[in-house]
Design an enzyme around this catalytic site. Structure first.
Site, short mmCIF file in Angstrom:
data_model
loop_
_atom_site.label_atom_id
_atom_site.label_comp_id
_atom_site.label_asym_id
_atom_site.label_seq_id
_atom_site.Cartn_x
_atom_site.Cartn_y
_atom_site.Cartn_z
N CYS A 125 141.28 -17.70 46.89
CA CYS A 125 141.66 -17.20 45.57
C CYS A 125 143.18 -17.09 45.44
CB CYS A 125 140.99 -15.87 45.28
SG CYS A 125 141.22 -14.61 46.54
N GLY A 180 126.05 -12.64 47.03
CA GLY A 180 127.42 -12.11 47.06
C GLY A 180 128.10 -12.23 45.73
N TYR A 181 129.37 -11.84 45.68
CA TYR A 181 130.08 -11.84 44.40
C TYR A 181 130.43 -13.25 43.95
CZ TYR A 181 130.49 -6.77 44.83
OH TYR A 181 130.23 -5.42 44.93
N ASN A 201 140.01 -13.94 40.56
CA ASN A 201 139.70 -14.44 41.90
C ASN A 201 138.29 -15.01 42.02
OD1 ASN A 201 139.20 -11.55 41.55
ND2 ASN A 201 138.31 -11.63 43.60
#
Lengths: 341, 341, 341, 341
Positions: free
Chosen positions: B147, B11-12, B308
């Site tokens: 975030c 994932g990011y 974020n």
């Protein structure tokens, strides 16, 4: 009133067709067909149409016979269902890729599987009013070219048919994300696609075959996804035949496009707007065409731009409908585009 | 060397953890776990890491015991697997939402289902080094805030704990698309998300609960998706206690943040960069905090910005690891951000 | 035919006025005045108008008397030249800030210098057809509100006049770059402005005063530049009077806007398009208005969006002209906006 | 410690030099020269450097002799002041265009006025470590190529020097807005530049001459501004010599770049990241190079991407400095780029 139906109405081309047809004073939309959204309001998917239509999606089996049927359906599925579609309307305007190439072998070569209705190929007229207006006046089956193909056909055919181009043509095509359609896939995620310069088809993009067919030249095209939702811009290069100069090129375009309502020649000496740019064309049916010639060079650089969902799709289809039904050609397509945008 | 593993590495947030850990001179990544990509090179999904790592994804059952385990896993799944995760590493740093709220009822209220490991809630230390540095030095279970929550906590707690805020706080949070993760969904399609100003959580966003928990005030937050891949910016408003002026606010921030390496006070009189803007923070671990006070007004506007994926996630987690393992706190987090960008 | 002239025709609001008037079947543009571009074709600056107009810019001293004069001129200069402008046309529609505030002291407070024609202030009618339609039918002097102000007025006045709002209102306004006009300045350079979340007016933006004037409430507004060329979105918060619930709010909007052609209530339960978003409004004259109410909360969040150059400026002005000259109110303003865009 | 000075420090290349040098452990910045900003803090213009440097701008006459002088000054002015600059430092690294072309006639041809220090041209070494590393180890005068030129040189020279290319090369170059510098001009206004596909140099861009010089081939380049702040991507096409196939091309790149720290070969069979894309390179010193070959075709499509301010400018200059001063070549250039971004 022209009774019109749209199949594939939930997609981006489908939504654009509905937007244009809702604003067309001589058209009544009788069906907006979506496989999955039957019964839901059209404006729940196309929110720009809020307050402009109370239409709901219907399913394909509800399709009554109508005057004109627009197909914004996937390729392959389109040719399979075409015999059925042809029974539903006097005029069928197909925006899929299935009936754009006249040669079944070329189709197989570019689409990767055999054509399933090759006997119908020759019955379709190419939906480029600028070059096929007379045929379109009586055509019952119209195939609208691909978005990048339309930009390439409009900008290259005038030079090719005047014999100004010597040999092969290369095309650097840039396209916005709406050309990929409304289906979710990781490669079209905003985080992946935003700001990208993605060479997604270095060679053998399908629209290349359409340009080759229209110009009679070998075309080598590369397609890059750029940061834009709408918009196609082509940068084409070709070597010129002996003695061809700027004047000859400009004359070729003028003689072809002088009276065309939707093609503008944009090739100024200076200024930030000197060449075609899709940025100012969103929502409009224009294809802007320009060119540049280096002093002493025998290579021309041709630049073309359009909104892929309008002149590169739905707008071109509506223009074809206007020609076919004897409507003024600009009707419903008057929006001029925005600046700045 | 600190032996580290990342679960949810495709994932990011997972990719950002790997980017930071690959660049950290005292860390060796021993596992990058992905449910679906076992055996594939990590740089096939995170192309920025090409040439920087030869790591391949492994599956969870290959997880050997390591020094620190980073969890970039979905909420709910995280609390279900937490007992198992806790056996795999001396230190667990969780980036999911599951252990951020200390109160199980609040969790249920905001996440819509009961907490499944409420007995573990109190065993986690909040991963905000600026406020919990001493506890983090010995913490074996660390929960990194959301975030937007991190931006809110860093910018609001100094005022709240100094008693400068009178009552409720409102927060307008703007966020980029990477916050939605790497999973494809139509709402995150580029064509839909590009240029959007989408109010996706008018009320009751989960990060609101974290800010309320940290500040002791009622917080009303609205979250809007804006055109950005990375970046969070918060605009907070609160009424001030009697007699609080600009000097008092500035003093509260200074006393809290004077020695903090990753919080900058950005509140200039003029200039286009006078307030925090996420645009220049991409890739950096900074949280910029600023404020404005109208003359004669008793309402303060607080502005905070961060990346974020970094200070709002992976960078904050690495900072916590540095604190926990006695590394210099800025190690691996030196990137300063770009301008222009 | 209505003979119309535009002063300040080279700017963005000026260009938008020309775009709309060129497409208006009952209007003839007799002058497009630009101080610096006299003699140059209008489409050299507004390239979207290529092929749609052959107009060239003229200078102010060439201004003949006409039916309606649109002023897209800077504030201050506008009030200084207003006596002269009033002699040139039966109807003057001013888009500058100079005649928006009825009170000269408030003007000085927000614009930083005294009003130079205070005796004219009360002679202007506010150009918000939704609230001043009857007055506009006979008004010879019309002042069109600011872009953000129009969004605020349309979304807040229905609640304020129905007595639903208890006390102060806060407004978080987000705006695209075209609102800064066509003049080059380093803060509007693409490299600086792209992707920015720039809080350029934390307090005391001029449009705040217009909202306060229209609602009768204290308004605290913060303005942030976001990544967009066109578009304004407002997020407003207000505490509700006792007993006000969702039904009452919806009823207030419905009773005000049920028959309005250009205001849509957009407040759905779910979906990515559930609240107003300027993304789909580019080029259209809509102002979309929505709201959200937390269960058990006494605070309403109001969301409004519009295209700052159309409903926030030129479109609103043309709508006023239509009302004043007895034209159908939607004439020339039919464009519905694009999705995706 | 290497004592370094930057002239032109307020611009975008200047700011990037300072960012990289501040992060370089063996460099001390002794002067950041700006004509207009003397005495102002560097971070007031480059806000990403807040908290990372307390440097203030100085004026040119304050320049003490230092070890290395970086020139981020405009062309023309640079050659005029070069004799003076050469007295101020042991090593001069020039990022302007003035000493990139070895031939004064070509310079005049492309820059439009005669070279004013032609006698110095041959004293500069080209700042491309990948091809001139040995010379750079002792060079006191280094000229860093243009941003697009670097992408073209790195991607085309390996094929040209191996004799794989038959004749002319065409280049479609796409570039972000930061390449235009920090000076305000209407063509770089956000509203004009955002989303643009602006063909600003259809022929005869200056970087074309650098590519021709390096490859020995005629190069025809077109430059288009695309929506990006940072980033250059080149699409090059060339006909291949007889018998050249994919294997030969890959071998040519591998033999050149196998040990290069900052050139990556990116040419995968599939995936959205299969070819070079500047999107993931922001802030990094990589130049990614890829290629595609149509089956049966004798034309190669070469794709190259880099960050114009880093590998296309400041980063390349720092790499040259590292080579020249015996530092590890990657020092200060470790940032790997972001994904997503």
């Amino acid at each position: 009133m022209i009774q019109a139906a749209v199949v594939g109405a939930a997609g981006y081309i489908g939504g654009e067709l509905i937007r244009l047809l809702v604003g067309h004073p001589q058209v009544e939309i009788v069906h907006a067909v979506s496989r999955t959204l039957r019964g839901r309001p059209v404006d729940s998917v196309h929110p720009n149409l809020r307050g402009r239509t109370r239409l709901t999606f219907s399913s394909a089996d509800q399709l009554d016979r109508c005057d004109v049927l627009f197909l914004a359906t996937p390729h392959r599925e389109t040719m399979q269902r075409m015999p059925e579609f042809l029974t539903r309307a006097g005029v069928v305007i197909d925006l899929s890729g299935d009936f754009r190439l006249r040669d079944a072998h070329t189709y197989e070569n570019y689409y990767g599987s055999p054509h399933e209705a090759p006997e119908l190929l020759s019955t379709f007229t190419q939906g480029t009013p600028e070059f096929h207006r007379e045929s379109l006046r009586t055509a019952d089956r119209i195939s609208v070219p691909g978005c990048m193909a339309t930009a390439g056909i409009l900008s290259l055919v005038p030079l090719a048919e005047a014999g100004l181009i010597r040999d092969d043509i290369t095309v650097d095509a840039r396209t916005g994300s709406s050309g990929s359609g409304a289906k979710a896939g990781s490669e079209n995620l905003h985080a992946e696609r935003s700001g990208a310069l993605r060479v997604f088809a270095p060679t053998r993009h399908r629209h290349e075959a359409e340009m080759a067919q229209a110009t009679g030249h070998t075309v080598r095209m590369t397609a890059t996804g750029v940061e834009a939702v709408r918009g196609v811009q082509l940068l084409c290069r070709a070597r010129l035949a002996d003695g061809v100069d700027e004047r000859a090129i400009r004359a070729a375009y003028r003689s072809r496009f002088a009276d065309e309502p939707f093609v503008r020649i944009v090739a100024a000496r200076r200024g930030m707007h000197r060449f075609p740019d899709a940025k100012i064309l969103s929502g409009s049916n224009f294809c802007d065409v320009g060119f540049a010639l280096d002093r002493g060079s025998s290579t021309v650089t041709v630049i073309a731009a359009l909104d892929n969902l309008v002149k590169g799709g739905a707008g071109n289809a509506v223009q074809c409908m206007n020609v076919r039904f004897g409507e003024p050609e600009e009707r419903g397509l008057e929006f001029t585009g925005l600046h700045p945008n």
